[in-house]
Design an enzyme around this catalytic site. Structure first.
Site, short mmCIF file in Angstrom:
data_model
loop_
_atom_site.label_atom_id
_atom_site.label_comp_id
_atom_site.label_asym_id
_atom_site.label_seq_id
_atom_site.Cartn_x
_atom_site.Cartn_y
_atom_site.Cartn_z
N ASN A 1 0.86 -1.19 0.00
CA ASN A 1 0.00 0.00 0.00
C ASN A 1 0.89 1.24 0.00
OD1 ASN A 1 -1.82 2.05 0.52
ND2 ASN A 1 -2.33 1.36 2.59
N TRP A 2 0.98 1.89 -1.17
CA TRP A 2 1.86 3.05 -1.28
C TRP A 2 1.32 4.29 -0.55
CZ3 TRP A 2 3.53 3.34 -7.16
CH2 TRP A 2 4.51 2.38 -7.40
N LYS A 3 0.03 4.29 -0.24
CA LYS A 3 -0.62 5.48 0.36
C LYS A 3 -0.38 6.69 -0.56
CE LYS A 3 -0.21 3.28 4.80
NZ LYS A 3 -0.09 3.38 6.25
N HIS B 1 -9.74 1.32 5.23
CA HIS B 1 -8.47 1.57 5.92
C HIS B 1 -8.69 2.58 7.05
CE1 HIS B 1 -4.31 2.62 6.69
NE2 HIS B 1 -3.96 1.55 6.01
N GLU C 1 -5.61 -4.82 10.57
CA GLU C 1 -4.57 -3.82 10.79
C GLU C 1 -4.86 -3.03 12.06
OE1 GLU C 1 -2.49 -2.70 6.82
OE2 GLU C 1 -4.13 -1.33 7.18
N GLY D 1 2.62 2.04 10.79
CA GLY D 1 3.69 3.04 10.71
C GLY D 1 4.46 3.24 12.02
N SER E 1 3.42 -2.35 10.14
CA SER E 1 4.87 -2.43 10.34
C SER E 1 5.48 -3.76 9.89
CB SER E 1 5.22 -2.15 11.81
OG SER E 1 4.78 -0.85 12.17
P1 PGA Z 1 2.81 0.21 7.53
O1 PGA Z 1 1.33 0.47 6.95
O2 PGA Z 1 3.31 -1.07 6.94
O3 PGA Z 1 3.61 1.41 7.08
O4 PGA Z 1 2.70 0.12 9.01
C1 PGA Z 1 0.42 -0.56 6.78
C2 PGA Z 1 -0.89 -0.03 6.22
O5 PGA Z 1 -1.38 0.99 6.74
O6 PGA Z 1 -1.44 -0.59 5.26
#
Ligand code: PGA
Length: 230
Positions: free
Chosen positions: A11-13, A103, A152, A158, A189
């Protein structure tokens, strides 16, 4: 014993410029060429890119012949019409097989409610886009028609701190009691170092790395670590 297929979904966001998107695909293609042991028999890779890059990513993936499916990070709850700024499921369906829905960042920053998310799931299904529905804990309502879920926990996103594989597995087990849920991923993470502990859990079917998908080398390492070891 049958080997389960592991899903690695990046997921690049809201990250990357057009040039960075090109670099990512070229770097990933290089890794694939150097190491032909990627096997789509055991691994399914998905990349959730910002909608504006779906067409470019679609083109690059075809040109470089990459075994990656594309996903949209968001879709409209409406089918079409006077909804300024919205990108519909029908629009993304030309390029994306999946859509990320529910999300926690969308719930937190864009006030998305269970009701609205249910409409997005409906739109995805009507346009043959498969929803990957994010849940924050075992109490999150999962709309009908969802078969693929990502657990999640908000505090693990993050933060550099993961949930324990055992607890993630416990949640996945509970979610799978619902007959229509086929696969559950863990997100929060995920790194090349910790991915194996999650995918080894019997009720987990893969992972959803955010930060870990931004660098093609790290995403590649996550895939490599998730591959069945001979
Ligand atoms: P992260 O994000 O791997 O940077 O913790 C996961 C997500 O929000 O899909």
């Amino acid at each position: 014993m049958d080997q389960k297929k592991i899903i690695i979904a990046g997921n690049w966001k809201s990250n990357k410029s057009e040039g960075e998107v090109k670099n990512w695909f070229e770097e990933f293609a290089k890794k694939l060429k150097e190491n032909s042991s990627y096997t789509s028999e055991f691994i399914e890779s998905i990349l959730f890119v910002p909608s504006v890059y779906l067409l470019l990513a679609h083109y690059l993936k075809k040109k470089l012949d990459l075994p990656i499916s594309l996903g949209a990070q968001n879709i409209s709850p409406f089918s079409e019409g006077a909804y300024t700024g919205e990108v519909t499921a029908k629009m993304v369906s030309q390029y994306a097989r999946f859509a990320l829905i529910g999300h926690s960042e969308r719930r937190k920053y864009f006030q998305e409610t269970d009701e609205l998310l249910g409409k997005k799931v409906q739109q995805a299904i009507e346009n043959t886009v498969e929803p990957l529905y994010c849940i924050q804990d075992e109490k999150t309502v999962i709309p009908k028609g969802v078969h693929l879920v990502a657990y999640e926990p908000v505090w693990a996103i993050g933060s550099g701190v993961t949930d324990s594989p055992e607890n993630a597995n416990r949640i996945a087990e509970m979610v799978k009691k619902r007959k229509d849920i086929d696969s559950v991923l863990y997100g929060g993470s995920v790194t090349p170092e910790n991915v194996r502990a999650f995918i080894h859990m019997p009720s987990l079917d893969g992972v959803l790395p955010g930060k870990g998908s931004l660098d093609p080398k790290m995403f590649w390492e996550i895939i490599q670590a998730a591959k069945p070891q001979s």
